[in-house]
Design an enzyme around this catalytic site. Structure first.
Site, PDB file in Angstrom:
ATOM      1  N   HIS A 165       0.835  -1.205   0.000  1.00 55.26           N
ATOM      2  CA  HIS A 165       0.000   0.000   0.000  1.00 55.26           C
ATOM      3  C   HIS A 165       0.872   1.259   0.000  1.00 55.26           C
ATOM      4  O   HIS A 165       0.658   2.174  -0.810  1.00 55.26           O
ATOM      5  CB  HIS A 165      -0.902  -0.038   1.237  1.00 55.26           C
ATOM      6  CG  HIS A 165      -1.784   1.161   1.404  1.00 55.26           C
ATOM      7  ND1 HIS A 165      -3.108   1.173   1.032  1.00 55.26           N
ATOM      8  CD2 HIS A 165      -1.528   2.395   1.916  1.00 55.26           C
ATOM      9  CE1 HIS A 165      -3.627   2.368   1.302  1.00 55.26           C
ATOM     10  NE2 HIS A 165      -2.681   3.129   1.846  1.00 55.26           N
ATOM     11  N   GLU A 166       1.835   1.303   0.896  1.00 54.07           N
ATOM     12  CA  GLU A 166       2.680   2.500   0.982  1.00 54.07           C
ATOM     13  C   GLU A 166       3.530   2.661  -0.274  1.00 54.07           C
ATOM     14  O   GLU A 166       3.710   3.775  -0.769  1.00 54.07           O
ATOM     15  CB  GLU A 166       3.573   2.461   2.229  1.00 54.07           C
ATOM     16  CG  GLU A 166       2.820   2.411   3.565  1.00 54.07           C
ATOM     17  CD  GLU A 166       1.858   3.578   3.797  1.00 54.07           C
ATOM     18  OE1 GLU A 166       1.974   4.610   3.120  1.00 54.07           O
ATOM     19  OE2 GLU A 166       0.962   3.444   4.647  1.00 54.07           O
ATOM     20  N   HIS A 194       1.523   4.256  -2.899  1.00 55.83           N
ATOM     21  CA  HIS A 194       1.500   5.728  -2.812  1.00 55.83           C
ATOM     22  C   HIS A 194       2.723   6.331  -3.497  1.00 55.83           C
ATOM     23  O   HIS A 194       2.628   7.335  -4.191  1.00 55.83           O
ATOM     24  CB  HIS A 194       1.495   6.178  -1.342  1.00 55.83           C
ATOM     25  CG  HIS A 194       0.165   6.038  -0.660  1.00 55.83           C
ATOM     26  ND1 HIS A 194      -1.031   6.361  -1.252  1.00 55.83           N
ATOM     27  CD2 HIS A 194      -0.149   5.642   0.613  1.00 55.83           C
ATOM     28  CE1 HIS A 194      -2.030   6.154  -0.398  1.00 55.83           C
ATOM     29  NE2 HIS A 194      -1.520   5.705   0.744  1.00 55.83           N
ATOM     30  N   HIS A 250      -5.662   7.090  -2.292  1.00 52.59           N
ATOM     31  CA  HIS A 250      -6.580   6.154  -1.649  1.00 52.59           C
ATOM     32  C   HIS A 250      -7.748   5.837  -2.576  1.00 52.59           C
ATOM     33  O   HIS A 250      -8.245   6.694  -3.285  1.00 52.59           O
ATOM     34  CB  HIS A 250      -7.073   6.715  -0.311  1.00 52.59           C
ATOM     35  CG  HIS A 250      -6.039   6.588   0.761  1.00 52.59           C
ATOM     36  ND1 HIS A 250      -5.883   7.484   1.771  1.00 52.59           N
ATOM     37  CD2 HIS A 250      -5.082   5.639   0.955  1.00 52.59           C
ATOM     38  CE1 HIS A 250      -4.868   7.107   2.544  1.00 52.59           C
ATOM     39  NE2 HIS A 250      -4.362   5.991   2.059  1.00 52.59           N
ATOM     40  N   CYS A 251      -8.145   4.581  -2.560  1.00 48.95           N
ATOM     41  CA  CYS A 251      -9.146   4.074  -3.495  1.00 48.95           C
ATOM     42  C   CYS A 251     -10.380   3.640  -2.710  1.00 48.95           C
ATOM     43  O   CYS A 251     -10.263   3.078  -1.629  1.00 48.95           O
ATOM     44  CB  CYS A 251      -8.546   2.887  -4.246  1.00 48.95           C
ATOM     45  SG  CYS A 251      -9.697   2.077  -5.368  1.00 48.95           S
ATOM     46  N   CYS A 256      -7.370  -3.104  -7.248  1.00 45.26           N
ATOM     47  CA  CYS A 256      -8.547  -3.194  -8.115  1.00 45.26           C
ATOM     48  C   CYS A 256      -8.090  -2.900  -9.550  1.00 45.26           C
ATOM     49  O   CYS A 256      -6.960  -2.454  -9.781  1.00 45.26           O
ATOM     50  CB  CYS A 256      -9.620  -2.203  -7.660  1.00 45.26           C
ATOM     51  SG  CYS A 256      -9.210  -0.480  -8.012  1.00 45.26           S
ATOM     52  N   CYS A 263      -6.868   0.734 -10.141  1.00 46.04           N
ATOM     53  CA  CYS A 263      -5.527   1.035  -9.617  1.00 46.04           C
ATOM     54  C   CYS A 263      -4.446   0.315 -10.432  1.00 46.04           C
ATOM     55  O   CYS A 263      -3.343   0.838 -10.606  1.00 46.04           O
ATOM     56  CB  CYS A 263      -5.424   0.655  -8.142  1.00 46.04           C
ATOM     57  SG  CYS A 263      -6.344   1.774  -7.060  1.00 46.04           S
TER      58      CYS A 263
HETATM   59 ZN   LIG Z   1      -2.657   5.091   2.307  1.00 49.78          ZN
HETATM   60 ZN   LIG Z   2      -8.181   0.586  -6.226  1.00 50.71          ZN
END
Ligand SMILES: [Zn+2]
Ligand SMILES: [Zn+2]
Length: 212
Positions: free
Chosen positions: A133-134, A137, A143-144, A168, A171
């Protein structure tokens, strides 16, 4: 000089080396970029807030960048200390949106805050989600809101556990565009030169807003 883009992974302070090895293997598959484990560094003591008993994650990011002579395309620090930014009670991690550095903490995923002692497999899965996740970024992903997407915001461990370890489709497309813009074809093609500097906006992942 051409250089192959890689993600640099490093321990900040004491950390079980097996954790980094497992993260390296898994992250290599997720982003299809090489991941190297770099020389560990101590947690910079000036980032410690004596009243809160936590370390300021934004300052840790600055520290990571100040000594980035590693040639890494992206840097991910992993630490066992608890992290915060001033407006939040804690953060699981923080990254620079479209920047170079990210940091995650093992403190809450392994139950240090709530006294739970989850299985190592659970801890590793949480760390992997936070890491990906990081790093997402740093690859420009915000953020999704798509259900289950790895880039969804997780305010607590329960939400973190509910997320998928996958992006997803939306993304995924954004990530593909990012790599293309950077001239990186993950794994298959050599990356030429150093990436252009981007505006680095810190994004924190956590917790609750602080009550005063
Ligand atoms: Zn985040
Ligand atoms: Zn997403």
């Amino acid at each position: 000089m051409s250089q192959r883009a890689f993600i640099g992974l490093l321990a900040l302070g004491p950390l079980d080396p097996e954790i980094l090895r497992r993260l390296r293997r898994a992250l290599t598959k997720i982003f299809a970029l090489p991941v190297k484990i770099l020389r560990p560094r101590p947690v910079p003591p000036q980032t410690f807030h004596i009243v809160r008993g936590q370390h300021h994650s934004t300052q840790i990011l600055e520290h990571l960048l100040s000594e980035n002579d590693t040639g890494a395309f992206r840097l991910l620090g992993v630490t066992a200390v608890d992290l915060y930014i001033p407006i939040l009670t804690f953060v699981f991690g923080e990254a620079q949106l479209n920047g170079k550095a990210a940091v995650i903490s093992l403190f809450r995923p392994r139950g240090d805050a709530d006294g739970s002692s989850p299985d190592l497999a659970v801890v590793l899965k949480r760390l992997l989600k936070l890491s990906a996740h990081e790093l997402g970024h740093t690859f420009g992903l915000g953020h999704c809101r798509e259900e289950g997407c790895l880039m969804g915001f997780a305010a607590n461990l329960e939400k973190l556990d509910q997320k998928n370890l996958a992006l997803c489709r939306y993304c995924q497309v954004l990530l593909g565009d990012f790599f293309q813009d950077q001239g990186i074809t993950p794994r298959f093609k050599r990356y030429e030169g150093t990436p252009a500097p981007n505006a680095a906006i810190p994004v924190a992942d956590s917790g609750r807003r602080r009550r005063r």
